[in-house]
Design a protein around this motif. Sequence first.
Motif, mmCIF file in Angstrom:
data_model
loop_
_atom_site.group_PDB
_atom_site.id
_atom_site.type_symbol
_atom_site.label_atom_id
_atom_site.label_comp_id
_atom_site.label_asym_id
_atom_site.label_seq_id
_atom_site.Cartn_x
_atom_site.Cartn_y
_atom_site.Cartn_z
ATOM 1 N N GLU A 160 -50.248 -66.704 -106.138
ATOM 2 C CA GLU A 160 -50.133 -67.638 -106.853
ATOM 3 C C GLU A 160 -48.799 -68.241 -107.418
ATOM 4 O OE1 GLU A 160 -52.806 -66.593 -109.981
ATOM 5 O OE2 GLU A 160 -54.439 -66.117 -108.901
ATOM 6 N N THR A 161 -47.807 -67.335 -107.820
ATOM 7 C CA THR A 161 -46.561 -67.733 -108.457
ATOM 8 C C THR A 161 -45.305 -67.545 -107.403
ATOM 9 O OG1 THR A 161 -46.117 -65.289 -108.864
ATOM 10 C CG2 THR A 161 -47.349 -66.767 -110.647
ATOM 11 N N GLY A 162 -45.586 -66.957 -106.306
ATOM 12 C CA GLY A 162 -44.536 -66.730 -105.372
ATOM 13 C C GLY A 162 -43.700 -65.518 -105.657
ATOM 14 N N GLU A 163 -43.832 -64.885 -106.722
ATOM 15 C CA GLU A 163 -42.912 -63.710 -107.046
ATOM 16 C C GLU A 163 -42.949 -62.723 -106.011
ATOM 17 O OE1 GLU A 163 -43.189 -60.142 -110.734
ATOM 18 O OE2 GLU A 163 -44.795 -61.706 -110.504
ATOM 19 N N ALA A 202 -36.366 -64.839 -107.665
ATOM 20 C CA ALA A 202 -36.542 -65.835 -106.680
ATOM 21 C C ALA A 202 -37.957 -65.846 -106.174
ATOM 22 C CB ALA A 202 -35.540 -65.445 -105.518
ATOM 23 N N THR A 203 -38.473 -67.037 -105.591
ATOM 24 C CA THR A 203 -39.830 -66.950 -105.064
ATOM 25 C C THR A 203 -39.912 -66.891 -103.556
ATOM 26 O OG1 THR A 203 -39.914 -69.239 -105.116
ATOM 27 C CG2 THR A 203 -40.676 -67.959 -106.980
ATOM 28 N N LEU A 225 -36.505 -68.377 -101.469
ATOM 29 C CA LEU A 225 -36.131 -67.608 -100.417
ATOM 30 C C LEU A 225 -36.120 -68.420 -99.152
ATOM 31 C CD1 LEU A 225 -37.197 -64.027 -101.385
ATOM 32 C CD2 LEU A 225 -34.740 -64.777 -101.475
ATOM 33 N N ALA A 226 -37.122 -69.024 -98.779
ATOM 34 C CA ALA A 226 -37.254 -69.856 -97.484
ATOM 35 C C ALA A 226 -36.352 -70.996 -97.209
ATOM 36 C CB ALA A 226 -38.639 -70.385 -97.534
ATOM 37 N N GLU A 227 -35.454 -71.274 -98.557
ATOM 38 C CA GLU A 227 -34.473 -72.335 -98.271
ATOM 39 C C GLU A 227 -33.329 -71.599 -98.275
ATOM 40 O OE1 GLU A 227 -35.468 -75.445 -97.910
ATOM 41 O OE2 GLU A 227 -37.538 -74.718 -98.167
#
Length: 487
Positions: A410-413, A439-440, A444-446
């Motif tokens: 839900e939060t990307g945590e 960071a989510t 991190l994907a970026e």
Amino acid sequence: MSSPLQQERDRFDVVVIGGGPGGYVAGIRAAQHGLKVAVVERADLGGVCANWGCIPTKAMLHGADVAHAIDTASEYGFGVTQNSFDMAGLVTFSRKVVSRLTTGIAGLLSANGVEVIPGTAYIPAKGHVQVTSDAGVRDVRADHIIVATGARPRSIPGVTPDGDRIWTSTDALRPETRPASLLVIGSGAIGVEFASLYRDLGSEVTLVEYADRILPVEDAEVSAFVAKQFTARGIRVEVGARIASVVASEGGVETVFTTAQGAEVTVVSERVLVATGISPNSEGLGLEELGAEISRGFITTDAHCRTTVAGIYAIGDVAGGPCLAHKASHEALICVDTIAGEPHVVPLERDFVPGCTYSRPQVASIGYTEQQAKEKGRTINVGRFDLSGNGKAIALGEPTGFVKTVFDAETGELLGAHLVGPEVTEMIQGLGIARSLEATAESLAEVVFAHPTVSEAIHESVLDSMGRALHWPPRRPAAAPAVGVPV
């Protein structure tokens, strides 16, 4: 009665009991705050970590890596053979490493104006420490006393290490010769590291674990992977095993255990290593008499390392797990900054202290396992990337391992990360920084990861948790529409 000059000499703002990675760091930090500090140490500065733990084992494991490199040199075009091996030479190398570091610690304390008092400490009253040494008893006073006495190897009922046939981890670091065979009881980080080390040096190794898997605190996938790799290397792995007896004789050690299937097995080995955990060094300090709360030998503290007795603090192994040197050092900073009145001292997140195992393959992790995250009621996204798809790992000749990341759906945590493979112990800190900076998965994907690096596998694992892995087969329904077809 002591003179006013002597009383002034024996008066400190902070007295730290123990000069290990928690204690000496606490001493340095307190001195940086302008406090008058003494560190009491009954043995060697640096504690178990520098003298008989973290550092000498890594030096020995480097020797094991050299042995493995020689054994596999032909794969890279080198005609190298291991004509001889001198165990004493490797031990000497590890002790030189220890000497250099402990000398450095002494230098740092001296440069910061920290007085080192050799001897054994006892706390007869709040603000009062008695130090007993060959020179006699010295009474020192301090408003703040930090207990950083660490821990020692723990044995199991009926098994008594003798320093000869039955070893502790300390004994395993100073053998006169390499044992032809070694049975290791316990498969936490210490047991697994020594099993890997001695196997690479040429010993026949059996690894026996009471739990249902080795490395039981790690993610289940990690445990299964390392067990498979160990078995492929010729290490006998027995899990769910109950030790019945360990009997040493002049000819070796006979170990009897019951397997998970109920069969009784007898193994005769030249040496047995007991690696079944640690016991905290909390006794004999006078803490219980002063009213300090102690549970199973560990001193109870609050989020800022304060015990239940005003003016007395505890850090490191003696204050509970995770029993790791870097946790002790970080608690030292929290504790001393609290004493110095620093605002906004951030408590330690014990669940997010990174753990590393320097076996072959290496293991590194931080945060929750997949199972723990589920047990906490989190809805999760799990990413995974196998190093068989990583160019650098392939180029190194070590394309075995993986990176697994666990995120809150839900939060990307970032909830956890679990790495197995070459030099992953050097990579885990990136995920620790990510967690610290909140960071989510999306952020991190970026991040741009350098190529070619093994750490690119972290990026791919993050992308996989989002269903966007680039260099791994996609996890999508078999009937997914073709690109460009309207839906």
